[in-house]
Design an enzyme around this catalytic site. Sequence first.
Site, PDB file in Angstrom:
ATOM      1  N   GLY A 194      -7.386  -3.391   1.175  1.00 45.38           N
ATOM      2  CA  GLY A 194      -6.420  -4.306   0.932  1.00 45.38           C
ATOM      3  C   GLY A 194      -5.094  -3.853   1.329  1.00 45.38           C
ATOM      4  N   CYS A 195      -4.341  -4.810   1.766  1.00 46.81           N
ATOM      5  CA  CYS A 195      -2.734  -4.377   2.126  1.00 46.81           C
ATOM      6  C   CYS A 195      -2.186  -3.463   1.134  1.00 46.81           C
ATOM      7  CB  CYS A 195      -2.359  -5.683   2.567  1.00 46.81           C
ATOM      8  SG  CYS A 195      -1.880  -6.931   1.160  1.00 46.81           S
ATOM      9  N   PHE A 196      -2.052  -4.012  -0.020  1.00 43.25           N
ATOM     10  CA  PHE A 196      -1.245  -3.032  -0.874  1.00 43.25           C
ATOM     11  C   PHE A 196      -1.981  -1.658  -1.129  1.00 43.25           C
ATOM     12  CE2 PHE A 196       1.163  -6.788  -3.385  1.00 43.25           C
ATOM     13  CZ  PHE A 196       2.206  -6.229  -2.968  1.00 43.25           C
ATOM     14  N   CYS A 233      -1.124   0.747   1.724  1.00 41.11           N
ATOM     15  CA  CYS A 233       0.272   1.301   1.551  1.00 41.11           C
ATOM     16  C   CYS A 233       0.274   2.066   0.585  1.00 41.11           C
ATOM     17  CB  CYS A 233       1.198   0.061   1.501  1.00 41.11           C
ATOM     18  SG  CYS A 233       2.923   0.557   1.728  1.00 41.11           S
TER      19      CYS A 233
END
Length: 324
Positions: free
Chosen positions: A134-136, A139
């Site tokens: 996932g994106c979060f 990061c």
Amino acid sequence: MIRAGIIGGSGYTGGELIRLLQNHPQVTIDFVYSTTKAGKKISGTHTDLLGTLDLTFTDSVNSEVDILFLCLGHGNSKSFLHNHSFSPKTKIIDLSNDFRLKQDASFGGKEFLYGLPELNKTAISSARYIANPGCFATCIQLALLPLANAQMLNSDVHVNAVTGSTGAGIMPSATTHFSWRNNNASWYKAFTHQHLGEINESLESLQETVGELYFIPNRGNFSRGILSTAYTKFEGSESEAYGLYHEFYKNAAFTMISEEPVHLKQVVNTNNCHIHLHKYKDVLLITSVIDNLLKGASGQAIQNMNLMLGFNESEGLNLKASVY
């Protein structure tokens, strides 16, 4: 040429995959599947492709493609694979959250590997099925993995991260409406975000017991990008912390450590993650920035494809940000 198929090509991640794949020197797009837009020109939906791509959406699939990307809504990849069969030679990269957790990794005789290259590069190179992070999660993991690897993630970790409106997907909602989002900011899913599970599994693969992770996601009044600030107690010096991060990411193609504070414009429209460290008293602040649609989704999917197919990891991903 490698033949690629895209399932669910009308959304943001599908559009970014098409843009990247059509410029990839080793790949040709075989089909882009969409039940809602079948027969319509792809450039009519993704208008940035006008004049550069002469393909239409289809509601049929080629089961013999070399690589298949699933860009479906969360929960829909399993049902799609249940209803559609592909050649045993077809490699699959899923961009939903259907197979990211260990408890969900086995499905229909397929074993999905968690596809964070900075953590699992060797295993990805021999994998057939990948669960794209996932994106979060991408990061935040990139901000914390070096500490877990050094067995130094022993205190609670507090994370505050802000994402652009594309992180909510292409379907309109009250909180993506321009008049609501513009000149506004808000938090959501405090302490309970769905990406926490995959983050913790990755951290615990390096350090058996880690501190509690408290995560506050925020909506930003911009379209793309994620800026994450994480802080936790750290016994060493700032210089020692930089040493850990430089060593951990010395062979990472897209994760760079910065001595200067980082900002979103450095990474938007690229597959890069930039990380900055700052020590205050006994607390280490880790700032990380990515493009949620690229390193947080489609760009990372291409990075995984390159590793799976034996290409150069950076093939088709040498993208430069525009900071002006």
